[in-house]
Design a protein around this motif. Sequence first.
Motif, PDB file in Angstrom:
ATOM      1  N   ALA A 140      14.566   9.233  24.069  1.00 61.76           N
ATOM      2  CA  ALA A 140      14.459  10.172  22.947  1.00 61.76           C
ATOM      3  C   ALA A 140      13.248  11.086  23.114  1.00 61.76           C
ATOM      4  CB  ALA A 140      14.364   9.401  21.633  1.00 61.76           C
ATOM      5  N   ASP A 141      12.116  10.532  23.546  1.00 65.54           N
ATOM      6  CA  ASP A 141      10.907  11.331  23.756  1.00 65.54           C
ATOM      7  C   ASP A 141      11.128  12.379  24.841  1.00 65.54           C
ATOM      8  OD1 ASP A 141       9.616   9.843  21.827  1.00 65.54           O
ATOM      9  OD2 ASP A 141       8.502   8.617  23.258  1.00 65.54           O
ATOM     10  N   ALA A 142      11.770  11.988  25.932  1.00 64.40           N
ATOM     11  CA  ALA A 142      12.023  12.920  27.031  1.00 64.40           C
ATOM     12  C   ALA A 142      12.977  14.021  26.596  1.00 64.40           C
ATOM     13  CB  ALA A 142      12.581  12.169  28.244  1.00 64.40           C
ATOM     14  N   LEU A 194       1.545  11.811  33.180  1.00 63.02           N
ATOM     15  CA  LEU A 194       2.157  11.699  31.858  1.00 63.02           C
ATOM     16  C   LEU A 194       1.215  10.992  30.884  1.00 63.02           C
ATOM     17  CD1 LEU A 194       5.770  10.598  32.837  1.00 63.02           C
ATOM     18  CD2 LEU A 194       5.063  12.820  31.944  1.00 63.02           C
ATOM     19  N   PRO A 195       1.288  11.325  29.592  1.00 63.76           N
ATOM     20  CA  PRO A 195       0.492  10.603  28.606  1.00 63.76           C
ATOM     21  C   PRO A 195       0.963   9.153  28.506  1.00 63.76           C
ATOM     22  CG  PRO A 195       1.772  12.367  27.553  1.00 63.76           C
ATOM     23  CD  PRO A 195       2.068  12.396  29.017  1.00 63.76           C
ATOM     24  N   VAL A 196       0.049   8.281  28.129  1.00 62.18           N
ATOM     25  CA  VAL A 196       0.339   6.851  28.015  1.00 62.18           C
ATOM     26  C   VAL A 196       0.223   6.425  26.554  1.00 62.18           C
ATOM     27  CG1 VAL A 196      -0.457   4.532  28.629  1.00 62.18           C
ATOM     28  CG2 VAL A 196      -0.430   6.336  30.354  1.00 62.18           C
ATOM     29  N   ALA A 197       1.203   5.665  26.094  1.00 66.98           N
ATOM     30  CA  ALA A 197       1.167   5.095  24.753  1.00 66.98           C
ATOM     31  C   ALA A 197       1.315   3.588  24.866  1.00 66.98           C
ATOM     32  CB  ALA A 197       2.288   5.663  23.894  1.00 66.98           C
ATOM     33  N   HIS A 212       8.921  15.587  25.240  1.00 70.54           N
ATOM     34  CA  HIS A 212       7.636  14.877  25.229  1.00 70.54           C
ATOM     35  C   HIS A 212       7.707  13.604  26.057  1.00 70.54           C
ATOM     36  CE1 HIS A 212       7.590  17.373  21.597  1.00 70.54           C
ATOM     37  NE2 HIS A 212       6.312  17.524  21.894  1.00 70.54           N
ATOM     38  N   PRO A 213       7.915  13.731  27.373  1.00 69.93           N
ATOM     39  CA  PRO A 213       7.976  12.521  28.206  1.00 69.93           C
ATOM     40  C   PRO A 213       6.625  11.808  28.209  1.00 69.93           C
ATOM     41  CG  PRO A 213       7.847  14.457  29.592  1.00 69.93           C
ATOM     42  CD  PRO A 213       7.988  14.948  28.176  1.00 69.93           C
ATOM     43  N   GLN A 214       6.661  10.511  28.315  1.00 65.31           N
ATOM     44  CA  GLN A 214       5.434   9.726  28.355  1.00 65.31           C
ATOM     45  C   GLN A 214       5.706   8.390  29.039  1.00 65.31           C
ATOM     46  OE1 GLN A 214       3.992   8.295  24.576  1.00 65.31           O
ATOM     47  NE2 GLN A 214       6.035   8.008  23.763  1.00 65.31           N
ATOM     48  N   VAL A 215       4.668   7.631  29.235  1.00 66.48           N
ATOM     49  CA  VAL A 215       4.754   6.259  29.720  1.00 66.48           C
ATOM     50  C   VAL A 215       4.492   5.383  28.500  1.00 66.48           C
ATOM     51  CG1 VAL A 215       3.747   4.523  31.245  1.00 66.48           C
ATOM     52  CG2 VAL A 215       3.913   6.902  32.003  1.00 66.48           C
ATOM     53  N   LEU A 216       5.341   4.407  28.251  1.00 67.76           N
ATOM     54  CA  LEU A 216       5.214   3.564  27.061  1.00 67.76           C
ATOM     55  C   LEU A 216       5.141   2.097  27.445  1.00 67.76           C
ATOM     56  CD1 LEU A 216       5.322   3.152  23.965  1.00 67.76           C
ATOM     57  CD2 LEU A 216       7.819   3.196  24.160  1.00 67.76           C
ATOM     58  N   GLN A 235      -5.935   5.690  33.108  1.00 66.85           N
ATOM     59  CA  GLN A 235      -6.832   5.839  34.255  1.00 66.85           C
ATOM     60  C   GLN A 235      -6.184   5.285  35.524  1.00 66.85           C
ATOM     61  OE1 GLN A 235     -10.576   3.711  33.851  1.00 66.85           O
ATOM     62  NE2 GLN A 235     -11.648   5.577  34.444  1.00 66.85           N
ATOM     63  N   ARG A 236      -5.572   4.115  35.427  1.00 66.25           N
ATOM     64  CA  ARG A 236      -4.926   3.503  36.595  1.00 66.25           C
ATOM     65  C   ARG A 236      -3.736   4.329  37.075  1.00 66.25           C
ATOM     66  NH1 ARG A 236      -4.587  -2.937  36.497  1.00 66.25           N
ATOM     67  NH2 ARG A 236      -6.798  -3.365  36.468  1.00 66.25           N
TER      68      ARG A 236
END
Length: 72
Positions: free
Chosen positions: A45-47, A28-31, A51-55, A19-20
Motif C-alpha cells: 500500500a505504501d509503495a 529508503l526510509p525505515v520504519a 511512499h516506499p519504505q523498509v518496515l 544506518q546499517r
Amino acid sequence: MPIAHTELADALCAASLQQRLAAAGCTLPVAVEHRCTSTNARLLADAASGHPQVLFAEEQTEGRGQRGRRWV
C-alpha cells in the motif's frame, strides 16, 4: 551482516537500522513498529501511494508465512 539474537532488542531501532541499510546502499526510509497487521500488505500500500519504505515489526497480527503457510 546478520544480526545476532542477543542484538535483537537493539536492532529494532529505526535509526540504527537506517544506518546499517544505508551502509549497504539502501536509501529508503525505515520504519519500526511494535505491532502491525501485515508488513507485506502495508508495504504494498505504501509503495502504491508513492511512499516506499523498509518496515520492521516486532509483532505481526495478520501476516502469513511463505507459500501461504501460517505463522506458529
